[in-house]
Design a protein around this motif. Structure first.
Motif, short mmCIF file in Angstrom:
data_model
loop_
_atom_site.label_atom_id
_atom_site.label_comp_id
_atom_site.label_asym_id
_atom_site.label_seq_id
_atom_site.Cartn_x
_atom_site.Cartn_y
_atom_site.Cartn_z
N ASN A 58 -3.86 8.38 6.35
CA ASN A 58 -3.26 9.05 7.50
C ASN A 58 -3.65 10.54 7.53
O ASN A 58 -3.89 11.10 8.60
CB ASN A 58 -1.74 8.91 7.47
CG ASN A 58 -1.30 7.50 7.86
OD1 ASN A 58 -1.90 6.87 8.73
ND2 ASN A 58 -0.26 6.99 7.21
N TYR A 77 -1.25 -4.39 17.66
CA TYR A 77 -2.57 -4.05 17.12
C TYR A 77 -3.62 -5.10 17.48
O TYR A 77 -3.73 -5.49 18.62
CB TYR A 77 -2.51 -3.84 15.60
CG TYR A 77 -1.41 -2.94 15.13
CD1 TYR A 77 -1.31 -1.63 15.58
CD2 TYR A 77 -0.44 -3.40 14.26
CE1 TYR A 77 -0.30 -0.80 15.14
CE2 TYR A 77 0.58 -2.57 13.81
CZ TYR A 77 0.64 -1.28 14.26
OH TYR A 77 1.64 -0.47 13.83
N TYR A 132 5.66 12.76 10.75
CA TYR A 132 5.31 11.35 10.98
C TYR A 132 5.82 10.46 9.83
O TYR A 132 6.41 9.39 10.06
CB TYR A 132 3.79 11.22 11.15
CG TYR A 132 3.30 9.80 11.15
CD1 TYR A 132 3.50 8.96 12.26
CD2 TYR A 132 2.67 9.26 10.02
CE1 TYR A 132 3.07 7.64 12.24
CE2 TYR A 132 2.24 7.94 10.00
CZ TYR A 132 2.44 7.14 11.10
OH TYR A 132 2.03 5.83 11.07
N ASN A 143 -1.76 4.16 14.09
CA ASN A 143 -1.30 5.34 13.35
C ASN A 143 -1.84 6.64 13.94
O ASN A 143 -1.09 7.61 14.14
CB ASN A 143 -1.71 5.26 11.88
CG ASN A 143 -0.87 4.26 11.11
OD1 ASN A 143 -0.06 3.54 11.69
ND2 ASN A 143 -1.06 4.22 9.80
N CYS A 176 8.69 7.44 9.96
CA CYS A 176 8.47 6.08 9.47
C CYS A 176 9.50 5.67 8.42
O CYS A 176 9.72 4.48 8.19
CB CYS A 176 7.07 5.96 8.86
SG CYS A 176 5.74 6.07 10.06
N GLY A 187 6.38 -3.40 12.40
CA GLY A 187 6.32 -2.36 11.37
C GLY A 187 6.06 -2.98 10.02
O GLY A 187 6.44 -4.15 9.79
N VAL A 188 5.44 -2.23 9.11
CA VAL A 188 5.01 -2.83 7.84
C VAL A 188 6.15 -3.08 6.84
O VAL A 188 5.92 -3.69 5.80
CB VAL A 188 3.89 -2.02 7.12
CG1 VAL A 188 2.58 -2.15 7.87
CG2 VAL A 188 4.29 -0.57 6.91
N GLN A 195 9.31 2.22 9.95
CA GLN A 195 7.84 2.26 9.98
C GLN A 195 7.32 2.35 11.41
O GLN A 195 7.83 3.12 12.20
CB GLN A 195 7.26 1.06 9.20
CG GLN A 195 7.65 1.08 7.71
CD GLN A 195 7.08 2.28 6.97
OE1 GLN A 195 6.13 2.90 7.40
NE2 GLN A 195 7.69 2.65 5.84
N SER A 196 6.37 1.50 11.76
CA SER A 196 5.72 1.64 13.06
C SER A 196 6.60 1.22 14.24
O SER A 196 6.22 1.46 15.39
CB SER A 196 4.42 0.84 13.09
OG SER A 196 3.49 1.46 12.25
N LYS A 253 7.24 3.99 16.60
CA LYS A 253 6.21 4.58 17.48
C LYS A 253 6.54 4.54 18.97
O LYS A 253 6.39 5.55 19.66
CB LYS A 253 4.85 3.95 17.19
CG LYS A 253 4.29 4.32 15.80
CD LYS A 253 3.08 3.44 15.45
CE LYS A 253 2.50 3.79 14.08
NZ LYS A 253 1.42 2.83 13.71
N TYR A 303 0.84 -1.22 0.00
CA TYR A 303 0.00 0.00 0.00
C TYR A 303 0.86 1.26 0.00
O TYR A 303 0.42 2.32 -0.38
CB TYR A 303 -1.00 -0.02 1.17
CG TYR A 303 -0.42 0.28 2.53
CD1 TYR A 303 -0.53 1.55 3.09
CD2 TYR A 303 0.28 -0.70 3.24
CE1 TYR A 303 0.01 1.83 4.34
CE2 TYR A 303 0.83 -0.43 4.48
CZ TYR A 303 0.69 0.84 5.03
OH TYR A 303 1.24 1.12 6.25
N GLU A 356 5.47 7.42 0.88
CA GLU A 356 4.53 7.57 2.01
C GLU A 356 3.64 8.79 1.78
O GLU A 356 2.44 8.78 2.05
CB GLU A 356 5.28 7.81 3.34
CG GLU A 356 6.16 6.67 3.77
CD GLU A 356 5.62 5.92 4.98
OE1 GLU A 356 4.51 6.23 5.44
OE2 GLU A 356 6.32 5.00 5.41
N1 GLN Z 1 4.08 4.45 7.62
C1 GLN Z 1 3.11 3.44 7.85
C2 GLN Z 1 1.71 4.04 7.82
O1 GLN Z 1 1.54 5.09 8.35
C3 GLN Z 1 3.36 2.76 9.16
C4 GLN Z 1 2.37 1.66 9.47
C5 GLN Z 1 2.98 0.46 10.15
O2 GLN Z 1 4.18 0.19 10.11
N2 GLN Z 1 2.14 -0.36 10.73
O3 GLN Z 1 0.80 3.50 7.27
#
Ligand code: GLN
Length: 463
Positions: free
Chosen positions: A174, A250, A198, A123, A202, A267-268, A72-73, A76, A36, A167
């Motif tokens: 987002n 999650y 943000y 997110n 990521c 993280g994705v 990525q996540s 966080k 995505y 992104e």
């Molecule tokens: N940058 C990604 C997003 O905002 C991070 C999501 C993730 O790693 N789960 O969609």
């Protein structure tokens, strides 16, 4: 072994744990690389790295642990630590909840009335915590975030500009979340600037090794075990690991805590960090994801390590359970073999000037057993290479009160490793408790034997 070949290390035992898990899971090709964010679709799905950073600052690695990917996540929890340090726990949680959402990472659920996102790991919540980082300008705020991530990793990190652009072009969801929160009052900074920060956060590049060090810094109460620098407070680490444990995975968070029992964050791009408090940090990387957006191999590897080694955070037995004692018996007996008292006494006499006596105390966990391996490595390194007698290592377990499963495994592996190289390992537990220790167990004469042996060589016995 040629003169240039690196000497094998006892601490390689830890790497061999990781290799076993890596080899077992490398054929697992389930899941799919995230697409995505278009740039992420280019990742090599076969990559797989497992890194473990102990609190002595040693990093053990298996597979592709030096390959960079975007954080990525996984960013966080570390940015949340900065928001906590800047604003305090209460001010942060006025704006973002601390409840697992049971929903996907990009969920649009906000609390009725306040507009607060459910927690800092989804997110929406992470966009809020990013906005709560202090800064004189947008640039300054991101510079502080990058400095915080770098301090956790122990090296200067940088942004992948191609992923950042990707992104930004694919970030409608987002943006929608941020506008909703801005309208509801939970996000008060300018929407597009905050999102830019943000997205940048990521897009920071890390390796599995880096995130292992980051996780170890949390596990170590905020001091990076590699650099020795304090990054944040122990209290902040406790808050961060709590949120990771309850919300980090999650909609898989509950099951994750049940099965692996470690604070973690996925993280994705395929990164996964886990912290075992007081023990180590784990950094995992493999790009194919499951339906919750977590690395398939990363989840499996962390779960195998955690369950195999009894690392669940709620697993703190006061004494060894009956089944653990039996497992300990079998594993240690297999590793140590059964030295008879007489044989052991004779060994002590013959090697009086070439003995390593290690007295272990209290609760021996991964960290304690790792310390022993590192210390023995140093002793073996310092031992003159021209000795013709085998090294004799005496482990005195008299004052051990508890053994964690992983430590039992490590002691057994230590004994096997030494025996395979012609060294002798004698373990003693004069109280004869069922730690499964063969050798001088129940021998009242153990301390005397060591003292006599040392006296014969004119050396003082180490208490
Ligand atoms: N940058 C990604 C997003 O905002 C991070 C999501 C993730 O790693 N789960 O969609």
């Amino acid at each position: 072994m040629g003169p240039m070949a690196a000497r094998e290390k006892l601490s390689d035992i830890v790497t061999s744990f990781l290799d076993i898990v890596h080899d077992r899971l490398v054929s697992d090709r389930r899941g799919a690389v995230a697409d995505y964010i278009p740039q992420l679709a280019d990742a090599d799905p076969e990559l797989f790295g497992i890194a473990l950073c102990g609190l002595n600052g040693r990093v053990y690695e298996s597979g592709d642990t030096g390959v960079e990917f975007t954080i990525q996540s996984v960013s966080k929890p570390f940015v949340y630590s900065l928001a906590l340090d800047d604003q305090g726990l209460d001010a942060v949680h006025d704006r973002v909840g601390a409840e697992p959402s049971g929903e996907a990472f990009n969920s649009v659920k906000l609390e009725a009335g306040t507009g607060r996102p459910p927690n800092p790991m989804v997110n929406a919540g992470a966009i809020v915590t990013t906005s709560l980082v202090s800064g004189r300008s947008t640039e300054d705020r991101f510079a502080r975030i990058l400095a915080r991530l770098s301090a956790f990793a122990g090296r200067d990190l940088r942004v992948d500009d191609a992923v950042l652009a990707s992104e930004q072009t694919s970030g409608d969801r987002n943006r929608a979340l941020a506008y909703l929160m801005h309208g509801a009052g939970s996000l008060t900074t300018p929407v597009l600037d905050t999102l830019d920060t943000y997205f940048r956060q990521c897009s920071v590049l890390v390796t599995a090794r880096d995130i292992a060090v980051m996780g170890a810094t949390l596990a170590n109460g905020g001091v990076n075990p590699v650099t020795g620098r304090r990054v944040t407070s122990a209290e902040t680490c406790q808050h961060v690991m709590t949120i990771m444990a309850t919300c980090g995975m999650y909609d898989y968070a509950g099951e994750w805590l049940l099965r692996a029992g470690l604070p973690a964050k996925s993280g994705v791009a395929g990164g996964l960090v886990a912290s075992s408090p007081g023990e180590f940090g784990l950094g995992l990387f493999s790009p194919r994801l499951d339906s919750s957006g977590a690395s398939v191999r990363g989840v499996a590897a962390a779960q195998q390590l955690a369950t195999r080694f009894g690392l669940h955070v709620l697993h703190r037995p006061l004494t060894l359970s009956a089944s653990e004692v039996m497992a300990a018996n079998d594993e240690l007996a297999a590793g140590l073999g059964a030295e008879q008292d007489a044989v052991a006494a004779q060994l002590l006499q013959e090697n009086a000037d070439d003995l390593a006596v290690w007295r272990l105390r209290g609760y021996i966990d991964f960290d304690g057993a790792e310390r022993l391996l590192l210390d023995l490595d140093a002793w073996l390194d310092a031992r003159p290479a021209d000795r013709d007698s085998p090294a004799v290592i005496v482990l005195d377990l008299t004052e051990v009160t508890q053994l964690q499963s992983v430590a039992v495994w490590m002691l057994a592996a230590l004994a096997t490793w030494c025996r395979a190289r012609g060294m002798r390992v004698i373990a003693s537990d004069p109280q004869g408790r069922s730690l499964g220790v063969a050798g001088l167990s129940q021998s009242a004469g153990f301390d005397d034997a060591v003292r006599d042996a040392a006296a014969m060589a004119g050396a003082a016995a180490d208490g």
